[in-house]
Design a protein around this motif. Structure first.
Motif, PDB file in Angstrom:
ATOM      1  N   ARG A   8      18.785  32.954 -79.405  1.00  0.00           N
ATOM      2  CA  ARG A   8      19.670  32.235 -80.311  1.00  0.00           C
ATOM      3  C   ARG A   8      18.838  31.488 -81.341  1.00  0.00           C
ATOM      4  O   ARG A   8      17.689  31.119 -81.094  1.00  0.00           O
ATOM      5  CB  ARG A   8      20.562  31.249 -79.539  1.00  0.00           C
ATOM      6  CG  ARG A   8      19.803  30.123 -78.847  1.00  0.00           C
ATOM      7  CD  ARG A   8      20.728  29.237 -78.018  1.00  0.00           C
ATOM      8  NE  ARG A   8      19.970  28.197 -77.324  1.00  0.00           N
ATOM      9  CZ  ARG A   8      20.447  27.430 -76.342  1.00  0.00           C
ATOM     10  NH1 ARG A   8      21.701  27.589 -75.948  1.00  0.00           N
ATOM     11  NH2 ARG A   8      19.694  26.515 -75.769  1.00  0.00           N
ATOM     12  N   SER A   9      19.439  31.257 -82.500  1.00  0.00           N
ATOM     13  CA  SER A   9      18.779  30.496 -83.552  1.00  0.00           C
ATOM     14  C   SER A   9      18.972  29.008 -83.302  1.00  0.00           C
ATOM     15  O   SER A   9      19.968  28.589 -82.689  1.00  0.00           O
ATOM     16  CB  SER A   9      19.340  30.868 -84.927  1.00  0.00           C
ATOM     17  OG  SER A   9      19.060  32.225 -85.229  1.00  0.00           O
ATOM     18  N   VAL A  10      18.036  28.211 -83.802  1.00  0.00           N
ATOM     19  CA  VAL A  10      18.044  26.771 -83.560  1.00  0.00           C
ATOM     20  C   VAL A  10      17.743  26.039 -84.863  1.00  0.00           C
ATOM     21  O   VAL A  10      16.823  26.423 -85.594  1.00  0.00           O
ATOM     22  CB  VAL A  10      16.976  26.374 -82.514  1.00  0.00           C
ATOM     23  CG1 VAL A  10      16.992  24.863 -82.278  1.00  0.00           C
ATOM     24  CG2 VAL A  10      17.184  27.133 -81.206  1.00  0.00           C
ATOM     25  N   ALA A  11      18.514  25.000 -85.149  1.00  0.00           N
ATOM     26  CA  ALA A  11      18.191  24.059 -86.223  1.00  0.00           C
ATOM     27  C   ALA A  11      18.130  22.682 -85.582  1.00  0.00           C
ATOM     28  O   ALA A  11      19.168  22.056 -85.333  1.00  0.00           O
ATOM     29  CB  ALA A  11      19.235  24.106 -87.331  1.00  0.00           C
ATOM     30  N   LEU A  12      16.932  22.242 -85.260  1.00  0.00           N
ATOM     31  CA  LEU A  12      16.720  20.960 -84.601  1.00  0.00           C
ATOM     32  C   LEU A  12      16.684  19.865 -85.652  1.00  0.00           C
ATOM     33  O   LEU A  12      15.765  19.812 -86.470  1.00  0.00           O
ATOM     34  CB  LEU A  12      15.413  20.992 -83.812  1.00  0.00           C
ATOM     35  CG  LEU A  12      14.999  19.691 -83.119  1.00  0.00           C
ATOM     36  CD1 LEU A  12      15.962  19.345 -81.994  1.00  0.00           C
ATOM     37  CD2 LEU A  12      13.572  19.796 -82.604  1.00  0.00           C
ATOM     38  N   ASP A  55      14.653  31.173 -86.288  1.00  0.00           N
ATOM     39  CA  ASP A  55      15.617  32.191 -86.678  1.00  0.00           C
ATOM     40  C   ASP A  55      15.501  33.368 -85.725  1.00  0.00           C
ATOM     41  O   ASP A  55      14.483  34.080 -85.709  1.00  0.00           O
ATOM     42  CB  ASP A  55      15.342  32.644 -88.119  1.00  0.00           C
ATOM     43  CG  ASP A  55      16.460  33.516 -88.678  1.00  0.00           C
ATOM     44  OD1 ASP A  55      17.144  34.191 -87.889  1.00  0.00           O
ATOM     45  OD2 ASP A  55      16.647  33.519 -89.915  1.00  0.00           O
ATOM     46  N   ALA A  56      16.533  33.584 -84.921  1.00  0.00           N
ATOM     47  CA  ALA A  56      16.494  34.654 -83.922  1.00  0.00           C
ATOM     48  C   ALA A  56      16.454  36.035 -84.577  1.00  0.00           C
ATOM     49  O   ALA A  56      15.976  36.997 -83.960  1.00  0.00           O
ATOM     50  CB  ALA A  56      17.702  34.549 -82.993  1.00  0.00           C
ATOM     51  N   ARG A  57      16.932  36.148 -85.804  1.00  0.00           N
ATOM     52  CA  ARG A  57      16.946  37.450 -86.472  1.00  0.00           C
ATOM     53  C   ARG A  57      15.556  37.880 -86.893  1.00  0.00           C
ATOM     54  O   ARG A  57      15.203  39.060 -86.849  1.00  0.00           O
ATOM     55  CB  ARG A  57      17.871  37.407 -87.693  1.00  0.00           C
ATOM     56  CG  ARG A  57      19.347  37.257 -87.344  1.00  0.00           C
ATOM     57  CD  ARG A  57      20.216  37.380 -88.572  1.00  0.00           C
ATOM     58  NE  ARG A  57      21.628  37.287 -88.246  1.00  0.00           N
ATOM     59  CZ  ARG A  57      22.618  37.410 -89.132  1.00  0.00           C
ATOM     60  NH1 ARG A  57      22.328  37.637 -90.418  1.00  0.00           N
ATOM     61  NH2 ARG A  57      23.872  37.312 -88.751  1.00  0.00           N
ATOM     62  N   THR A  58      14.759  36.928 -87.322  1.00  0.00           N
ATOM     63  CA  THR A  58      13.414  37.251 -87.832  1.00  0.00           C
ATOM     64  C   THR A  58      12.304  36.863 -86.868  1.00  0.00           C
ATOM     65  O   THR A  58      11.164  37.321 -87.026  1.00  0.00           O
ATOM     66  CB  THR A  58      13.172  36.529 -89.170  1.00  0.00           C
ATOM     67  OG1 THR A  58      13.177  35.106 -88.949  1.00  0.00           O
ATOM     68  CG2 THR A  58      14.256  36.884 -90.185  1.00  0.00           C
ATOM     69  N   GLY A  59      12.625  35.978 -85.916  1.00  0.00           N
ATOM     70  CA  GLY A  59      11.595  35.471 -85.030  1.00  0.00           C
ATOM     71  C   GLY A  59      10.710  34.421 -85.664  1.00  0.00           C
ATOM     72  O   GLY A  59       9.682  34.024 -85.091  1.00  0.00           O
ATOM     73  N   ARG A  60      11.091  33.939 -86.850  1.00  0.00           N
ATOM     74  CA  ARG A  60      10.262  32.971 -87.580  1.00  0.00           C
ATOM     75  C   ARG A  60      10.664  31.536 -87.241  1.00  0.00           C
ATOM     76  O   ARG A  60      11.839  31.232 -87.064  1.00  0.00           O
ATOM     77  CB  ARG A  60      10.396  33.175 -89.091  1.00  0.00           C
ATOM     78  CG  ARG A  60       9.810  34.475 -89.609  1.00  0.00           C
ATOM     79  CD  ARG A  60       9.905  34.537 -91.114  1.00  0.00           C
ATOM     80  NE  ARG A  60       9.218  33.416 -91.744  1.00  0.00           N
ATOM     81  CZ  ARG A  60       9.272  33.150 -93.055  1.00  0.00           C
ATOM     82  NH1 ARG A  60      10.003  33.911 -93.857  1.00  0.00           N
ATOM     83  NH2 ARG A  60       8.609  32.125 -93.543  1.00  0.00           N
ATOM     84  N   THR A  61       9.655  30.668 -87.193  1.00  0.00           N
ATOM     85  CA  THR A  61       9.867  29.242 -87.004  1.00  0.00           C
ATOM     86  C   THR A  61       9.345  28.528 -88.245  1.00  0.00           C
ATOM     87  O   THR A  61       8.209  28.783 -88.675  1.00  0.00           O
ATOM     88  CB  THR A  61       9.117  28.718 -85.767  1.00  0.00           C
ATOM     89  OG1 THR A  61       9.562  29.453 -84.616  1.00  0.00           O
ATOM     90  CG2 THR A  61       9.367  27.238 -85.547  1.00  0.00           C
ATOM     91  N   GLU A  62      10.165  27.675 -88.850  1.00  0.00           N
ATOM     92  CA  GLU A  62       9.724  26.958 -90.051  1.00  0.00           C
ATOM     93  C   GLU A  62      10.440  25.623 -90.169  1.00  0.00           C
ATOM     94  O   GLU A  62      11.507  25.408 -89.595  1.00  0.00           O
ATOM     95  CB  GLU A  62       9.962  27.789 -91.306  1.00  0.00           C
ATOM     96  CG  GLU A  62      11.375  28.272 -91.517  1.00  0.00           C
ATOM     97  CD  GLU A  62      11.470  29.260 -92.677  1.00  0.00           C
ATOM     98  OE1 GLU A  62      11.087  28.888 -93.806  1.00  0.00           O
ATOM     99  OE2 GLU A  62      11.913  30.412 -92.443  1.00  0.00           O
ATOM    100  N   ALA A  63       9.798  24.725 -90.900  1.00  0.00           N
ATOM    101  CA  ALA A  63      10.325  23.378 -91.096  1.00  0.00           C
ATOM    102  C   ALA A  63      10.973  23.258 -92.464  1.00  0.00           C
ATOM    103  O   ALA A  63      10.518  23.858 -93.437  1.00  0.00           O
ATOM    104  CB  ALA A  63       9.211  22.347 -90.961  1.00  0.00           C
TER     105      ALA A  63
END
Length: 286
Positions: free
Chosen positions: A185-189, A205-213
């Motif tokens: 699942r995607s997360v926006a903390l 982003d669960a679609r891309t596997g990317r983590t960014e701020a």
């Protein structure tokens, strides 16, 4: 393209900007049809008011759901927020199972607490139920306190020991990846600050596997209802086809300009952010 349609499952407060009185105008301004499924009606929200009325809509919720199902309604997103009981959590879970399709985004704002504490109405059993509900989500929007509840960790175990700002970026990245349940699942903390004077969100982003701020200026003033504004803008942007990072950026920027306007007017905290005159900023986004 047909107008996107979102089922918004929240309480409705007659005064005080939160929940449905935030979600309906924001989604409408973004060109999205908002179909409210109220969990309760209150004369005001519960933060800073006394003597408020409360009408529990638990019994009505399954009736609405059954009627909508008989009509063959479909939704581009299902968006839930504050819930009033364990039974309502189960009702929302059943609603998701009944109305979810391949094109339906399920956004769960796992409203449970803030500043390291659960809200007064949230029992340990309700927090456990919200954790189960969030497992059905495509996107969750927890704050740091709710992240701790979802993971079964102590607030002091989070990046920075639970201190709001600034936080260690690497630790925040690991935290949202843990919240993603292995990338499912995607997360926006929300409430994530990487430097003094900044705030925003850390996203997975669960679609891309990317983590960014995503970071924006921090307005040093207590504000009520910003979480509802954030999740509503994010939901509207997602059904318009934006990426998670783009949706988070739009939500964070909108909160900032609303906060600046609210602080300039010195409005009481309990009235929430003065967003209505700024809804034009959300219109006609391409």
């Amino acid at each position: 393209m047909p107008t996107p349609r979102v089922a918004a499952i929240h309480d409705l407060s007659g005064f005080g900007r939160c929940s449905l009185t935030v979600a309906i105008p924001i989604l409408s301004a973004m060109g999205v049809q908002c179909c409210p499924l109220p969990t309760a009606f209150l004369s005001t929200h519960t933060g800073g008011f006394e003597g408020f009325t409360f009408l529990d809509m638990t019994e009505e919720m399954p009736r609405v759901s059954r009627h909508w199902k008989s009509l063959g309604l479909r939704f581009d997103a299902i968006y839930s927020g504050f819930l009033g009981s364990e039974r309502q959590i189960d009702i929302v879970a059943e609603f998701i199972q009944d109305f979810r399709t391949e094109r339906t985004a399920v956004v769960v704002d796992p409203v449970m607490g803030d500043d390291g504490r659960a809200y007064q109405t949230y029992t340990p059993a309700m927090c456990a139920g919200m954790t189960r509900l969030a497992e059905l989500a495509d996107v969750i929007t927890p704050n740091l306190t709710e992240a701790a509840f979802l993971l079964g960790r102590g607030y002091s175990e989070l990046p920075g020991g639970g201190v709001r700002s600034p936080h260690d970026e690497t630790a925040l990245r690991h935290l949202v990846e843990d919240l993603s349940l292995g990338g499912r699942r995607s997360v926006a903390l929300t409430g994530a600050s990487l430097s003094p004077g900044k705030t925003g969100a850390m996203c997975f982003d669960a679609r891309t596997g990317r983590t960014e701020a995503v970071q924006t200026d921090f307005i040093v003033h207590p504000l009520h209802g910003t979480g509802d504004v954030f999740a509503s803008v994010l939901t509207g942007a997602l059904v318009q086809g934006r990426s998670l990072a783009e949706a988070v950026r739009e939500a964070a920027d909108f909160i900032r300009i609303c906060a600046e306007r609210t602080v300039a007017q010195d409005l009481p905290l309990r009235e929430g952010v003065d967003f209505e005159p700024l809804l034009c900023r959300l219109m006609h986004q391409e």
